[in-house]
Design a protein around this motif. Structure first.
Motif, mmCIF file in Angstrom:
data_model
loop_
_atom_site.group_PDB
_atom_site.id
_atom_site.type_symbol
_atom_site.label_atom_id
_atom_site.label_comp_id
_atom_site.label_asym_id
_atom_site.label_seq_id
_atom_site.Cartn_x
_atom_site.Cartn_y
_atom_site.Cartn_z
ATOM 1 N N PRO A 75 8.959 -3.146 -4.973
ATOM 2 C CA PRO A 75 9.987 -3.298 -6.007
ATOM 3 C C PRO A 75 9.441 -2.979 -7.394
ATOM 4 O O PRO A 75 8.249 -3.154 -7.674
ATOM 5 C CB PRO A 75 10.392 -4.782 -5.892
ATOM 6 C CG PRO A 75 9.987 -5.186 -4.520
ATOM 7 C CD PRO A 75 8.770 -4.378 -4.184
ATOM 8 N N ALA A 76 10.331 -2.548 -8.257
ATOM 9 C CA ALA A 76 9.906 -2.164 -9.609
ATOM 10 C C ALA A 76 9.379 -3.348 -10.403
ATOM 11 O O ALA A 76 8.479 -3.197 -11.245
ATOM 12 C CB ALA A 76 11.079 -1.515 -10.347
ATOM 13 N N ASP A 77 9.932 -4.547 -10.141
ATOM 14 C CA ASP A 77 9.470 -5.702 -10.912
ATOM 15 C C ASP A 77 8.053 -6.133 -10.527
ATOM 16 O O ASP A 77 7.431 -6.934 -11.219
ATOM 17 C CB ASP A 77 10.430 -6.880 -10.760
ATOM 18 C CG ASP A 77 10.655 -7.256 -9.292
ATOM 19 O OD1 ASP A 77 10.089 -6.576 -8.411
ATOM 20 O OD2 ASP A 77 11.406 -8.214 -9.041
ATOM 21 N N TRP A 78 7.524 -5.620 -9.388
ATOM 22 C CA TRP A 78 6.151 -5.950 -9.012
ATOM 23 C C TRP A 78 5.163 -5.378 -10.009
ATOM 24 O O TRP A 78 4.091 -5.946 -10.220
ATOM 25 C CB TRP A 78 5.858 -5.399 -7.619
ATOM 26 C CG TRP A 78 4.499 -5.771 -7.087
ATOM 27 C CD1 TRP A 78 4.143 -6.915 -6.462
ATOM 28 C CD2 TRP A 78 3.294 -4.971 -7.155
ATOM 29 N NE1 TRP A 78 2.807 -6.903 -6.123
ATOM 30 C CE2 TRP A 78 2.263 -5.711 -6.535
ATOM 31 C CE3 TRP A 78 3.000 -3.708 -7.669
ATOM 32 C CZ2 TRP A 78 0.973 -5.228 -6.416
ATOM 33 C CZ3 TRP A 78 1.701 -3.233 -7.555
ATOM 34 C CH2 TRP A 78 0.707 -3.983 -6.937
ATOM 35 N N ASP B 38 3.948 -7.364 -13.921
ATOM 36 C CA ASP B 38 2.844 -8.273 -14.210
ATOM 37 C C ASP B 38 1.604 -7.507 -14.649
ATOM 38 O O ASP B 38 1.323 -6.400 -14.163
ATOM 39 C CB ASP B 38 2.504 -9.120 -12.985
ATOM 40 C CG ASP B 38 3.630 -10.067 -12.618
ATOM 41 O OD1 ASP B 38 4.473 -10.328 -13.505
ATOM 42 O OD2 ASP B 38 3.665 -10.535 -11.469
ATOM 43 N N ASP B 39 0.874 -8.125 -15.568
ATOM 44 C CA ASP B 39 -0.350 -7.502 -16.078
ATOM 45 C C ASP B 39 -1.386 -7.369 -14.968
ATOM 46 O O ASP B 39 -1.594 -8.295 -14.179
ATOM 47 C CB ASP B 39 -0.919 -8.356 -17.220
ATOM 48 C CG ASP B 39 -2.158 -7.732 -17.829
ATOM 49 O OD1 ASP B 39 -2.126 -6.534 -18.136
ATOM 50 O OD2 ASP B 39 -3.165 -8.459 -17.986
ATOM 51 N N GLY B 40 -2.033 -6.220 -14.894
ATOM 52 C CA GLY B 40 -3.092 -5.995 -13.924
ATOM 53 C C GLY B 40 -2.647 -5.341 -12.639
ATOM 54 O O GLY B 40 -3.495 -5.046 -11.777
ATOM 55 N N ARG B 41 -1.353 -5.093 -12.449
ATOM 56 C CA ARG B 41 -0.895 -4.507 -11.191
ATOM 57 C C ARG B 41 -1.308 -3.044 -11.062
ATOM 58 O O ARG B 41 -1.586 -2.564 -9.959
ATOM 59 C CB ARG B 41 0.622 -4.648 -11.071
ATOM 60 C CG ARG B 41 1.065 -6.093 -10.866
ATOM 61 C CD ARG B 41 0.465 -6.655 -9.601
ATOM 62 N NE ARG B 41 0.638 -8.075 -9.419
ATOM 63 C CZ ARG B 41 1.721 -8.664 -8.957
ATOM 64 N NH1 ARG B 41 2.793 -7.954 -8.662
ATOM 65 N NH2 ARG B 41 1.763 -9.964 -8.803
ATOM 66 N N GLY C 140 -3.702 1.596 -17.247
ATOM 67 C CA GLY C 140 -4.364 1.217 -18.502
ATOM 68 C C GLY C 140 -4.823 -0.228 -18.528
ATOM 69 O O GLY C 140 -5.723 -0.591 -19.294
ATOM 70 N N ASP C 141 -4.193 -1.078 -17.709
ATOM 71 C CA ASP C 141 -4.628 -2.475 -17.661
ATOM 72 C C ASP C 141 -5.931 -2.641 -16.891
ATOM 73 O O ASP C 141 -6.361 -3.770 -16.633
ATOM 74 C CB ASP C 141 -3.546 -3.367 -17.053
ATOM 75 C CG ASP C 141 -3.041 -2.831 -15.717
ATOM 76 O OD1 ASP C 141 -3.640 -1.875 -15.198
ATOM 77 O OD2 ASP C 141 -2.036 -3.368 -15.200
#
Length: 641
Positions: free
Chosen positions: A38-41, A44-47, A129-130
């Motif tokens: 899913p796009a919302d996954w 979160d930072d670091g994904r 980039g994270d």
């Protein structure tokens, strides 16, 4: 050199199809997974860094699962591994070529996975980039590389690669090399976890990086020995025989090191041990009951230390425990006593005489009465010990103690009066001035030592309940859950508020007529110290300090014994500390004086040796401090390590 490169090129030709196929199929599978999530996954930072790390880990998995075992399995054709067997003189160049290929694969496979992962994420419109985050490094705020957990899995796989090669040379046709390496790692890990559980922190201070490097080099060396020596005129059986002997021989060194460390853990050198804790002392203060260890991060074993000579002896194992309950649950006493309850690791219980160093032997336990069964002679000795060391006092300064279901009072003429213990056998009871207070109950249960009866239930329920109280000659200063203070006079049963104590906190009993106060301004200056006499409700300010902060004023030096009166030094002075370096004394005449900071910055006070001379525990040592000169001397160990 040309022969080494030839063997390296030969390995590449033999394994390139398998390695590239595994990496390609794995990247396709990961691409499908990250396409359908899913796009919302991704919010979160670091994904992004997590997704990219899976491609890197995939390359490392290929090295351990295929490249390392393939160094052996690819030698087996229709005529078994006759090629290397009939070239015994070329086994060293063959091993060197295979090692070069393994190193190149360990470098190239994760990098290729990284390259493919970056391309996939770019095509999906996702950023990695994270992968970098801002953090502290060497005291400065700098960008720091993020290491998601799949990278750790990949690193573990690369560390297993030499072991896969070594075990593959032991097994028929090199089968199940990865499984054997994983099983060996699990067995070693389970052994270390078991040792750590039995001896907590025994491996503290060891560098994981150094041990992982040792394991990797050992695996590569084992592979070299199994290949170069084992394959000389033989097959898997000869390699297994040579390799197993070499592995056992090398492992004897760390096993011997670990065994020596475990022995030091359980049996430290008593006279040079690092003291982790001092539990208490004998009634005369000479003999100390402490816990000491070879390393300050380890659990300490019980030690009996002669304060005067600095000689110590071990009296139990690190799982043994000592306490002052003495078969009387809830009998709270001070930290100075001759007899101590000794619970051994084998679940037996003894009474240890700290002054003589003798033990009573295992004692039986009465489950119905919920207490130890003590011989009459030992029971009499314990009762006398409690009478001698109790910290509870009446308004006349006479001792009070609990023993055998009774509350004992020593009268002015030396006779004893025994009343029924007003508290349950399991109740934990502490002194509350000229009274007793039960701990752990929702509402305070108080007993007045002047009137010798329980304080009637006062206050109400919830926030109006009485939480604590302090008795001064039959007058109780009660504190409700709301913080409100009440004055209860046992003589006439009257209850009155205490507005004169607004802005003050009660420290404890200054003498048998006064209570020591300190300001409660939550850090506002100045610090104030005062006294309060409940009989006429008089507040006297003893000190107003312009710089010391009131919210860190602590009642120090011996306050852990929970006695009726605040503890004091041989000159009758009560010591107070504000912050780390500001000390005050309150004398018998209520004069307050500021004292120089002669105490160690991090210490635990143990006992007074004389006026202005104290024994403290600091940095694992017993120090004698001369407060007049500020000089420190080491009492234990006798010779500082």
């Amino acid at each position: 050199m040309n022969l080494i490169l030839a063997h390296c090129w030969r390995e590449w030709r033999a394994q390139r199809f398998v390695l590239l196929s595994f990496l390609g199929l794995g990247c396709v599978c990961l691409t499908i997974v990250f396409t359908v999530v899913p796009a919302d996954w991704w919010v979160d930072d670091g994904r992004g860094a997590l997704a990219l790390s899976w491609f890197v880990a995939l390359g490392a998995f290929g090295v351990a699962g295929f490249a390392a075992p393939g160094l052996v399995t690819c030698e087996f054709g229709a005529k078994d591994d006759q090629f290397v067997r009939r070239l015994p003189g070329a086994l060293r160049p063959a091993f060197a070529g295979k090692l070069l290929f393994l190193l190149l694969a360990a470098l190239a496979m994760p990098l290729l996975g990284l390259l493919v992962g970056e391309g996939v994420l770019t095509a999906l419109g996702r950023s990695w980039g994270d992968l970098w985050q801002v953090g502290w490094w060497e005291g400065e705020l700098q960008p720091v590389l993020r290491w998601p957990w799949p990278v750790a899995l990949g690193g573990a796989a690369l560390l297993l690669a030499p072991w896969c090669w070594a075990f593959g040379s032991w097994l028929p046709r090199g089968r199940m090399a990865l499984g054997a390496a994983i099983l060996f790692a699990v067995l070693v890990g389970a052994g270390l976890v078991g040792v750590e559980r039995q001896l907590p922190n025994v491996l503290a201070g060891q560098s994981p990086t150094a041990w992982l490097a040792f394991a990797t080099v050992l695996g590569a060396g084992l592979a070299a020995w199994s290949w170069v020596r084992g394959r000389r005129g033989g097959g898997a059986v000869r390699s297994a025989r040579f390799g197993a002997v070499a592995l056992v021989t090398v492992l004897l060194v760390p096993l011997a090191w670990l065994g020596a460390r475990a022995y030091r853990y359980c049996n430290p050198e008593a006279n040079t041990a690092y003291l982790t804790h001092v539990h208490g002392s004998s009634a005369d203060g000479r003999w100390l009951l402490a816990s000491g260890a070879h390393d300050e991060r380890w659990y300490g074993v019980p030690l009996r230390i002669d304060r005067d000579t600095g000689v110590a002896e071990q009296i139990g194992g690190f799982r043994d425990s000592f306490g002052r309950w003495l078969g009387l649950p809830g009998a709270y006493l001070g930290s100075a006593a001759q007899h101590w309850l000794h619970r051994r690791d084998d679940a037996t219980t003894e009474v240890f005489d700290l002054a003589t160093g003798r033990s009573s032997g295992p004692l039986a336990y009465d489950r119905q009465r919920k207490q130890l069964v003590l011989p009459p002679s030992l029971q009499a000795a314990l009762d006398e010990d409690q009478a001698r060391t109790t910290q509870c006092r009446t308004a006349d300064g006479l001792p009070v103690w609990r023993a055998g279901g009774k509350l004992w009072f020593r009268e002015a003429d030396g006779t004893l009066t025994a009343l029924e213990d007003p508290f349950d056998a399991e109740a934990v009871v502490v002194a509350a001035g000229h009274g007793l207070r039960r701990l752990g109950s929702n509402a305070a249960v108080l007993y007045d030592l002047t009137r010798r009866r329980l304080v009637p239930a006062l206050g109400g329920k919830g926030r109006d309940r009485v939480e604590s109280g302090l008795a001064v000659r039959g007058i109780w200063l009660l504190t409700l859950a709301t913080g409100t203070r009440l004055r209860f006079d046992f003589a006439d049963g009257s209850q009155e508020p205490l507005p004169e104590l607004a802005g003050w906190q009660i420290v404890g009993l200054l003498d048998h007529d006064h209570v020591l106060l300190r300001s409660s301004g939550k850090g506002r200056l100045p610090l104030q110290v005062g006294s309060y006499r409940p009989s006429d409700r008089t507040v006297t300010t003893l000190l107003s300090h312009p710089t010391a902060r009131d919210h860190v004023l602590l009642h120090e030096l011996g306050g852990r014994d929970g006695g009726s009166l605040l503890p004091r030094d041989p000159a009758g002075r009560i010591w107070l500390r504000s912050g780390a370096d500001t000390w005050f004394t309150v004398g018998p005449d209520q004069a307050v004086a500021e004292r120089p900071a002669a105490w160690p910055r991090h210490h635990r006070f143990l006992q007074w040796l004389a006026t202005d001379r104290a024994l403290v525990l600091a940095d694992g040592r017993l120090l004698e401090i001369d407060l007049a000169s500020g000089q420190h001397s080491v009492r234990f160990p006798a010779r500082a390590p």
